[in-house]
Design an enzyme around this catalytic site. Structure first.
Site, PDB file in Angstrom:
ATOM      1  N   MET A   1       0.305   7.661   7.606  1.00 44.15           N
ATOM      2  CA  MET A   1       0.169   8.179   8.972  1.00 44.15           C
ATOM      3  C   MET A   1       0.389   7.046   9.977  1.00 44.15           C
ATOM      4  SD  MET A   1      -2.647  11.190   8.787  1.00 44.15           S
ATOM      5  CE  MET A   1      -4.069  10.151   8.819  1.00 44.15           C
TER       6      MET A   1
ATOM      7  N   ASN B   1       0.223   3.169  11.731  1.00 43.14           N
ATOM      8  CA  ASN B   1      -0.774   2.144  12.039  1.00 43.14           C
ATOM      9  C   ASN B   1      -1.028   1.287  10.785  1.00 43.14           C
ATOM     10  OD1 ASN B   1      -4.162   1.593  12.817  1.00 43.14           O
ATOM     11  ND2 ASN B   1      -2.460   0.885  14.025  1.00 43.14           N
TER      12      ASN B   1
ATOM     13  N   HIS C   1      -1.431  -0.740   3.342  1.00 40.37           N
ATOM     14  CA  HIS C   1      -0.185   0.031   3.253  1.00 40.37           C
ATOM     15  C   HIS C   1       0.941  -0.834   2.677  1.00 40.37           C
ATOM     16  CE1 HIS C   1      -2.149   2.287   6.688  1.00 40.37           C
ATOM     17  NE2 HIS C   1      -1.829   3.271   5.884  1.00 40.37           N
TER      18      HIS C   1
ATOM     19  N   GLN D   1      -4.470  18.162   8.966  1.00 40.02           N
ATOM     20  CA  GLN D   1      -5.569  17.625   8.168  1.00 40.02           C
ATOM     21  C   GLN D   1      -6.720  17.084   9.012  1.00 40.02           C
ATOM     22  OE1 GLN D   1      -2.838  14.549   6.367  1.00 40.02           O
ATOM     23  NE2 GLN D   1      -4.659  13.253   6.440  1.00 40.02           N
TER      24      GLN D   1
ATOM     25  N   GLY E   1      -3.253   5.201  -2.262  1.00 41.39           N
ATOM     26  CA  GLY E   1      -4.315   4.204  -2.406  1.00 41.39           C
ATOM     27  C   GLY E   1      -5.564   4.808  -3.026  1.00 41.39           C
TER      28      GLY E   1
ATOM     29  N   LYS F   1      -8.405   3.885  -2.309  1.00 39.19           N
ATOM     30  CA  LYS F   1      -9.461   3.957  -1.291  1.00 39.19           C
ATOM     31  C   LYS F   1      -9.791   5.408  -0.958  1.00 39.19           C
ATOM     32  CE  LYS F   1     -10.344   3.915   3.028  1.00 39.19           C
ATOM     33  NZ  LYS F   1      -9.539   4.256   4.170  1.00 39.19           N
TER      34      LYS F   1
ATOM     35  N   SER G   1      -7.002   2.121   8.709  1.00 39.16           N
ATOM     36  CA  SER G   1      -6.572   2.176  10.106  1.00 39.16           C
ATOM     37  C   SER G   1      -7.766   2.409  11.024  1.00 39.16           C
ATOM     38  CB  SER G   1      -5.547   3.293  10.295  1.00 39.16           C
ATOM     39  OG  SER G   1      -4.432   3.040   9.485  1.00 39.16           O
ATOM     40  N   ARG G   2      -8.765   3.127  10.515  1.00 40.89           N
ATOM     41  CA  ARG G   2      -9.928   3.452  11.353  1.00 40.89           C
ATOM     42  C   ARG G   2     -10.821   2.237  11.614  1.00 40.89           C
ATOM     43  NH1 ARG G   2      -9.421   8.817   8.706  1.00 40.89           N
ATOM     44  NH2 ARG G   2      -8.939  10.271  10.384  1.00 40.89           N
TER      45      ARG G   2
END
Ligand code: PAF
Length: 282
Positions: free
Chosen positions: A30, A32, A37, A61, A149, A151, A188-189
């Site tokens: 997505m 960023n 990544h 989503q 990932g 994660k 990214s968050r």
């Protein structure tokens, strides 16, 4: 790197590679982009001849009160990073092309297992949005391999299930979690965290390590272990969404006879939702 805004252009390019016998690996994102990544891109490169990434901030989503609008869009920097890693193609579609009939009339891909627990319980519809867009992106790119990932452990499990259930000829490759020096999983968050919150966020990983240590010491009082790690997070000012010890295979609560478990956590630190996980062989 060639940026394709339209799938037709990408298809023509990839057809030529397929005819020449080259394999294609796909990294959906997505945007960023961060080091996590880029590690996916490196893994893609080491697993195939041609690498395609995509950037699409998928509205389907995100829940109504979530961060779709403020999700960071950093296209130029993302392109430079992908280019630097030797990514061959970037698919950068617009919303009209992805959802030509609008989102409410969009055909959905629903994975019934594992999607209404953990993140699915607190983000209703989230995984339906993920599986729908990933299935569409898979159809657009038709890769041999796709990289996700670890994660997003639950997302990875759900996508594996979807790929198997739909008999898609795509190998799903899992990439290890990229972490900052203090253990915080890259996301990214993380960019939403204030300078005061950022060091505290590393306690999320510490809470997982606490639980892992307890399991490795032979403890099987799962609820108590979860409680202790949750208390650690609460003591650092976080609000728990979940911290749970689950079986790796189906994400059901772990039992004493399970051998491969994963400790999954989601918390709010201020307004930022952070997720992480740690697998343990017990
Ligand atoms: O993990 C993500 O970034 C997204 O969920 C994905 C897989 C790109 C689908 O939008």
């Amino acid at each position: 790197m060639l940026v394709c805004e339209h799938v037709e252009q990408l298809r023509l390019e990839l057809d030529a590679h397929r005819r020449a016998g080259r394999t294609i690996a796909f990294v959906p994102t997505m945007g960023n982009l961060h080091e996590g990544h880029l590690q996916l891109v490196r893994l893609a490169k080491s697993n195939a001849d041609v690498v395609v990434a995509s950037i699409f901030v998928n509205p389907l989503q995100f829940g109504l009160n979530e961060d779709w609008e403020k999700y960071p869009r950093t296209f130029d920097a993302d392109c430079a990073q992908l280019d630097g890693e030797g990514c061959d193609y970037l698919l950068y579609p617009n919303e009209r092309d992805v959802y030509p009939n609008g989102m409410s009339l969009q055909t959905r891909v629903i994975v019934p297992a594992m999607t209404d627990i953990l993140c699915g319980a607190s983000r209703p519809g989230h995984f339906e949005g993920v599986t729908t867009i990933v299935a569409k992106l898979f159809n657009m790119v038709q890769p041999d391999k796709a990289i996700f990932g670890i994660k997003d452990f639950q997302q990875l499990a759900v996508i594996r299930k979807m790929t198997e259930d739909l008999c898609l000829p795509i190998e799903i490759i899992a990439a290890p979690i990229a972490r900052a020096d203090d253990g915080l999983a890259l996301s990214s968050r993380n960019g939403y965290l204030t300078s005061i919150e950022r060091p505290i966020a590393a306690e999320v990983y510490r809470s997982l390590q606490l639980a892992k240590h307890a399991l490795e010491c032979g403890r099987r009082d799962f609820h108590q272990i979860e409680h202790e790690s949750q208390q650690h997070l609460v003591a650092h000012g976080m609000r728990i969404d979940y911290l749970s010890i689950r079986r790796v295979d189906d994400l059901e609560p772990a039992t004493a006879s399970d051998r491969n478990v994963v400790i999954l956590v989601a918390v709010f630190l201020g307004n930022t939702r952070l997720i992480d996980n740690l697998q343990v062989a017990i």
